[in-house]
Design a protein around this motif. Structure first.
Motif, PDB file in Angstrom:
ATOM      1  N   ASN A 370     106.311  31.742  46.852  1.00  0.00           N
ATOM      2  CA  ASN A 370     107.063  31.914  45.497  1.00  0.00           C
ATOM      3  C   ASN A 370     108.129  32.947  46.103  1.00  0.00           C
ATOM      4  OD1 ASN A 370     107.699  32.447  42.772  1.00  0.00           O
ATOM      5  ND2 ASN A 370     106.573  34.510  42.875  1.00  0.00           N
ATOM      6  N   PHE A 371     109.113  33.058  44.917  1.00  0.00           N
ATOM      7  CA  PHE A 371     110.267  34.099  45.047  1.00  0.00           C
ATOM      8  C   PHE A 371     109.827  35.418  45.780  1.00  0.00           C
ATOM      9  CE2 PHE A 371     111.015  31.433  41.283  1.00  0.00           C
ATOM     10  CZ  PHE A 371     112.008  30.602  41.669  1.00  0.00           C
ATOM     11  N   PHE A 372     108.826  35.926  45.618  1.00  0.00           N
ATOM     12  CA  PHE A 372     108.364  37.014  46.042  1.00  0.00           C
ATOM     13  C   PHE A 372     106.889  37.215  46.112  1.00  0.00           C
ATOM     14  CE2 PHE A 372     109.803  37.205  41.433  1.00  0.00           C
ATOM     15  CZ  PHE A 372     108.490  37.165  40.719  1.00  0.00           C
ATOM     16  N   ARG A 373     106.449  38.110  47.060  1.00  0.00           N
ATOM     17  CA  ARG A 373     105.010  38.180  47.165  1.00  0.00           C
ATOM     18  C   ARG A 373     104.220  39.192  46.393  1.00  0.00           C
ATOM     19  NH1 ARG A 373     103.621  36.033  52.516  1.00  0.00           N
ATOM     20  NH2 ARG A 373     101.411  36.228  51.698  1.00  0.00           N
ATOM     21  N   PRO A 374     103.063  38.917  45.929  1.00  0.00           N
ATOM     22  CA  PRO A 374     102.486  39.560  45.047  1.00  0.00           C
ATOM     23  C   PRO A 374     101.920  41.317  45.660  1.00  0.00           C
ATOM     24  CG  PRO A 374     100.879  37.959  45.894  1.00  0.00           C
ATOM     25  CD  PRO A 374     102.124  37.509  46.198  1.00  0.00           C
ATOM     26  N   GLY A 375     101.980  41.095  47.089  1.00  0.00           N
ATOM     27  CA  GLY A 375     101.713  42.424  47.851  1.00  0.00           C
ATOM     28  C   GLY A 375     102.997  43.025  48.540  1.00  0.00           C
ATOM     29  N   TYR A 376     104.081  42.581  47.958  1.00  0.00           N
ATOM     30  CA  TYR A 376     105.516  43.149  48.649  1.00  0.00           C
ATOM     31  C   TYR A 376     105.747  44.361  48.390  1.00  0.00           C
ATOM     32  CZ  TYR A 376     110.551  43.796  49.692  1.00  0.00           C
ATOM     33  OH  TYR A 376     111.352  44.355  50.400  1.00  0.00           O
ATOM     34  N   VAL A 377     106.185  45.261  49.440  1.00  0.00           N
ATOM     35  CA  VAL A 377     106.284  46.748  49.327  1.00  0.00           C
ATOM     36  C   VAL A 377     107.719  46.988  49.826  1.00  0.00           C
ATOM     37  CG1 VAL A 377     105.654  49.082  50.230  1.00  0.00           C
ATOM     38  CG2 VAL A 377     103.904  47.473  49.853  1.00  0.00           C
ATOM     39  N   PRO A 378     108.568  47.304  49.036  1.00  0.00           N
ATOM     40  CA  PRO A 378     109.822  47.910  49.285  1.00  0.00           C
ATOM     41  C   PRO A 378     110.134  48.741  50.452  1.00  0.00           C
ATOM     42  CG  PRO A 378     109.558  47.797  46.940  1.00  0.00           C
ATOM     43  CD  PRO A 378     108.249  47.894  47.406  1.00  0.00           C
ATOM     44  N   PRO A 379     110.355  48.637  51.674  1.00  0.00           N
ATOM     45  CA  PRO A 379     110.449  49.310  52.832  1.00  0.00           C
ATOM     46  C   PRO A 379     111.138  50.700  52.444  1.00  0.00           C
ATOM     47  CG  PRO A 379     111.932  47.747  53.277  1.00  0.00           C
ATOM     48  CD  PRO A 379     111.311  47.210  52.106  1.00  0.00           C
ATOM     49  N   ASN A 380     110.770  51.812  53.125  1.00  0.00           N
ATOM     50  CA  ASN A 380     111.588  53.277  52.906  1.00  0.00           C
ATOM     51  C   ASN A 380     111.749  53.639  51.545  1.00  0.00           C
ATOM     52  OD1 ASN A 380     111.650  53.045  55.886  1.00  0.00           O
ATOM     53  ND2 ASN A 380     113.307  51.825  55.758  1.00  0.00           N
ATOM     54  N   SER A 381     110.891  53.325  50.620  1.00  0.00           N
ATOM     55  CA  SER A 381     111.079  53.649  49.357  1.00  0.00           C
ATOM     56  C   SER A 381     109.955  54.590  48.974  1.00  0.00           C
ATOM     57  CB  SER A 381     110.907  52.473  48.645  1.00  0.00           C
ATOM     58  OG  SER A 381     109.521  52.079  48.475  1.00  0.00           O
ATOM     59  N   VAL A 389     102.876  48.685  45.161  1.00  0.00           N
ATOM     60  CA  VAL A 389     103.789  47.233  45.576  1.00  0.00           C
ATOM     61  C   VAL A 389     104.481  46.989  44.100  1.00  0.00           C
ATOM     62  CG1 VAL A 389     101.444  46.160  46.666  1.00  0.00           C
ATOM     63  CG2 VAL A 389     101.863  45.829  44.209  1.00  0.00           C
ATOM     64  N   ALA A 390     105.670  46.185  44.640  1.00  0.00           N
ATOM     65  CA  ALA A 390     106.545  45.992  43.572  1.00  0.00           C
ATOM     66  C   ALA A 390     107.203  44.647  43.956  1.00  0.00           C
ATOM     67  CB  ALA A 390     107.734  46.948  43.799  1.00  0.00           C
ATOM     68  N   PRO A 391     106.514  43.753  43.592  1.00  0.00           N
ATOM     69  CA  PRO A 391     106.751  42.190  44.024  1.00  0.00           C
ATOM     70  C   PRO A 391     108.173  41.839  43.831  1.00  0.00           C
ATOM     71  CG  PRO A 391     104.612  42.228  43.036  1.00  0.00           C
ATOM     72  CD  PRO A 391     105.215  43.372  42.764  1.00  0.00           C
ATOM     73  N   GLU A 392     108.676  42.208  42.464  1.00  0.00           N
ATOM     74  CA  GLU A 392     110.260  41.505  42.397  1.00  0.00           C
ATOM     75  C   GLU A 392     111.198  42.137  43.186  1.00  0.00           C
ATOM     76  OE1 GLU A 392     107.333  40.948  38.737  1.00  0.00           O
ATOM     77  OE2 GLU A 392     107.767  42.502  39.931  1.00  0.00           O
ATOM     78  N   PHE A 393     110.810  43.241  43.958  1.00  0.00           N
ATOM     79  CA  PHE A 393     112.035  44.056  44.546  1.00  0.00           C
ATOM     80  C   PHE A 393     112.306  43.047  45.781  1.00  0.00           C
ATOM     81  CE2 PHE A 393     111.482  47.682  42.013  1.00  0.00           C
ATOM     82  CZ  PHE A 393     112.592  48.135  42.088  1.00  0.00           C
ATOM     83  N   GLN A 394     111.481  42.092  45.981  1.00  0.00           N
ATOM     84  CA  GLN A 394     111.742  41.317  47.435  1.00  0.00           C
ATOM     85  C   GLN A 394     112.856  40.453  47.072  1.00  0.00           C
ATOM     86  OE1 GLN A 394     108.387  39.129  48.707  1.00  0.00           O
ATOM     87  NE2 GLN A 394     109.433  38.368  50.507  1.00  0.00           N
ATOM     88  N   ILE A 395     113.269  40.355  45.807  1.00  0.00           N
ATOM     89  CA  ILE A 395     114.642  39.574  45.529  1.00  0.00           C
ATOM     90  C   ILE A 395     115.663  40.460  45.098  1.00  0.00           C
ATOM     91  CG2 ILE A 395     113.645  37.343  45.651  1.00  0.00           C
ATOM     92  CD1 ILE A 395     113.650  37.521  42.399  1.00  0.00           C
ATOM     93  N   THR A 396     115.522  41.866  45.196  1.00  0.00           N
ATOM     94  CA  THR A 396     116.373  42.626  44.452  1.00  0.00           C
ATOM     95  C   THR A 396     116.968  43.589  45.693  1.00  0.00           C
ATOM     96  OG1 THR A 396     115.006  43.026  42.717  1.00  0.00           O
ATOM     97  CG2 THR A 396     116.523  44.626  43.120  1.00  0.00           C
ATOM     98  N   ASN A 397     118.470  43.747  45.854  1.00  0.00           N
ATOM     99  CA  ASN A 397     119.218  44.114  46.766  1.00  0.00           C
ATOM    100  C   ASN A 397     120.533  44.438  46.344  1.00  0.00           C
ATOM    101  OD1 ASN A 397     120.736  41.873  47.093  1.00  0.00           O
ATOM    102  ND2 ASN A 397     118.848  41.294  48.310  1.00  0.00           N
ATOM    103  N   GLU A 398     121.385  44.993  47.145  1.00  0.00           N
ATOM    104  CA  GLU A 398     122.633  45.467  46.783  1.00  0.00           C
ATOM    105  C   GLU A 398     123.632  44.227  46.076  1.00  0.00           C
ATOM    106  OE1 GLU A 398     121.176  46.057  49.456  1.00  0.00           O
ATOM    107  OE2 GLU A 398     121.374  48.255  50.224  1.00  0.00           O
ATOM    108  N   SER A 399     123.433  42.998  46.728  1.00  0.00           N
ATOM    109  CA  SER A 399     124.078  41.881  46.390  1.00  0.00           C
ATOM    110  C   SER A 399     123.691  41.361  44.905  1.00  0.00           C
ATOM    111  CB  SER A 399     123.788  40.733  47.361  1.00  0.00           C
ATOM    112  OG  SER A 399     124.521  41.133  48.534  1.00  0.00           O
TER     113      SER A 399
END
Length: 493
Positions: A370-381, A389-399
């Motif tokens: 998928n675009f993001f994993r269900p268990g994704y954890v934003p590092p250093n947050s 966990v915060a799955p959608e943050f896997q495709i969230t960054n400065e850009s």
């Protein structure tokens, strides 16, 4: 998917349960496949193109009246992933449409039935590479492709670790327990041999074979015993019976309810459901009112009507909610202001570019994960420190943050391609900032803008000229972009 004033009034009239029942009873609108055919993209000249793919997907997301079915279809497509990027044969646009249409057909059906259809579908056979899979060759030592055998367990049904009904891992001596081993994958892979397109009366100058269930060639199917997950399919069992029994075995696993139930909660309501919430949904998944397992209509209703989803107390809970994924930010705008395509071309296109567009595009996941994993954890947050966990943050960054705002600024004011919104209902409100912002707050953010955010936006709009329709439209554009950029909109509660 987004709401209009009329839909809000309809929910108030029917109540939550009544609205859900009405939505589930709605007939399906024109399929993605039929849209491509209507646009005459099924001719041989289109077979090696992606023509019409994005338009077919966006059209459904923006204007289909069965908004709940479309929302659940999107959720299922992010669990049972088959992406345009992974279709390497001809007619990739039709393969992608066929897969999404299949998910939509069974969105309120039974998950076991859906698994059967997905496992027999030509698009999934292509995407996870078991189309053309052959039995063990003793002369060369080549083994059956194990891709689908692995992913149907890891991603589509039971996951990697044994679960309690509340979604928490089962522990043995303080350690998690695996759900399957390499031997289970190897044994299950034997089931998915011999399968290929049903080309009877067809040729590859038409896409029709892409929506037919695959058929099995007996001479390429493994006829020996197939052992996996503590079960065995006897030697000599035919291919279709083997596949059906294998899926029955997997579906009977106690992990399926909590594993799929939790992911559906994550997609539809919140990223970190409590174990009690997961347990309630798992119970419905495991047995509906008639003792049937996998009734998705009942599961979706249970998810959306649960006290954890509906209680107003959650609005102030810092651990509750989810990041709204980019395509749903877009559809929220498009549906709220009745975006339309005058030519029915729906020329929104591929919105995958994170720097200039949304950083996500329907049907175009980069991988089966998928675009993001269900268990994704934003590092250093702070999220990581809270063990959340915060799955959608896997495709969230400065850009993507900046790209989204810049893209929506243009979309709001000019539309995209031939897709434009209707702001006529907002024009009479535009001269009074309070009135305009209050309306956007209601329709887009469910009244959840914080006072500080509201005051900031109102102040900006008050500084702008008014009194003419051109000035009013500029005030509408600015207010919309600011609301679409607000954390209260981007974080869904």
């Amino acid at each position: 998917m987004g709401a209009t004033r009329e839909q809000i009034a309809r929910v108030q009239q029917l109540g939550y349960a009544g609205w859900i029942t009405e939505q589930m009873a709605m007939p399906r609108s024109q399929s993605r496949w039929d849209y491509l055919v209507a646009k005459k993209l099924n001719g041989a000249e289109s077979k090696n193109t992606e023509a019409g793919h994005d338009a077919a997907f966006w059209r459904k997301m923006v204007v289909s009246p069965d908004t709940l079915r479309q929302r659940v279809t999107l959720a299922l497509s992010e669990i049972l992933v088959a992406s345009l990027s992974g279709f390497n044969a001809s007619w990739s646009n039709f393969s992608s449409a066929a897969h999404m249409d299949l998910l939509e057909t069974h969105a309120f059906g039974n998950y076991r039935t859906l698994l059967q259809h997905v496992s027999l579908s030509a698009p999934m056979g292509e995407y996870l590479t078991y189309r053309g899979n052959v039995k063990f060759n003793p002369a060369t030592g080549s083994l059956p492709d194990e891709n689908y055998a692995r992913e149907v367990m890891q991603l589509f049904t039971i996951g990697l670790v044994q679960l309690n009904n509340d979604g928490t891992p089962k522990l043995n001596g303080g350690l998690q327990q695996e759900t399957y081993t390499l031997d289970d994958i190897t044994g299950l892979a034997r089931v998915f041999t011999g399968w290929n397109y049903d080309m009877a009366g067809a040729d590859n100058n038409s896409p029709e074979y892409k929506r037919r269930p695959m058929i099995v060639a007996a001479n390429r199917h493994e006829t020996g015993a197939k052992n996996f997950l503590g079960s065995s399919i006897a030697a000599g069992t035919d291919g279709l019976t083997s596949l059906t029994r294998a899926l029955d075995t997997i579906f009977a696993h106690p992990n399926v309810g909590p594993f799929i139930g939790r992911q559906l909660i994550q997609r539809l309501v919140c990223s970190n459901p409590s174990p009690a919430y997961v347990a309630r949904v798992s119970a419905v998944f495991n047995s509906d009112n008639n003792g049937v397992k996998g009734n998705l209509a009942k599961v979706v209703s249970a998810i959306l009507l649960d006290t954890e989803a509906r209680s107003a107390s959650r609005l102030s809970d810092l651990n509750f909610g989810k990041l709204r994924e980019p395509v749903l930010r877009f559809t929220a705008w498009a549906r709220a202001f009745k975006a339309s395509s005058a030519t029915d071309a729906w020329a929104i296109g591929n919105t995958s570019d994170p720097a200039t567009r949304l950083g996500q595009s329907p049907g175009r996941s980069g991988t089966v994960f998928n675009f993001f994993r269900p268990g994704y954890v934003p590092p250093n947050s702070a999220i990581a420190n809270a063990r959340m966990v915060a799955p959608e943050f896997q495709i969230t960054n400065e850009s993507t943050v900046v790209g989204y705002i810049n893209y929506m600024q243009t979309v709001v004011s000019k539309g995209v391609g031939d897709v434009k919104a209707d702001y006529s209902a907002l024009l009479p409100m535009a001269d009074v900032a309070d009135t305009l912002v209050d309306e956007l707050n209601l329709v887009l953010v469910a009244g959840q803008l914080a006072p500080a955010t509201t005051n900031l936006i109102r102040g900006g709009i008050d500084s702008m000229p008014k009194g003419t329709n051109a000035a009013r439209l500029n005030r509408i554009y600015a207010a919309l972009v600011l609301v679409l950029a607000s954390p209260e909109f981007i974080v869904q509660k």
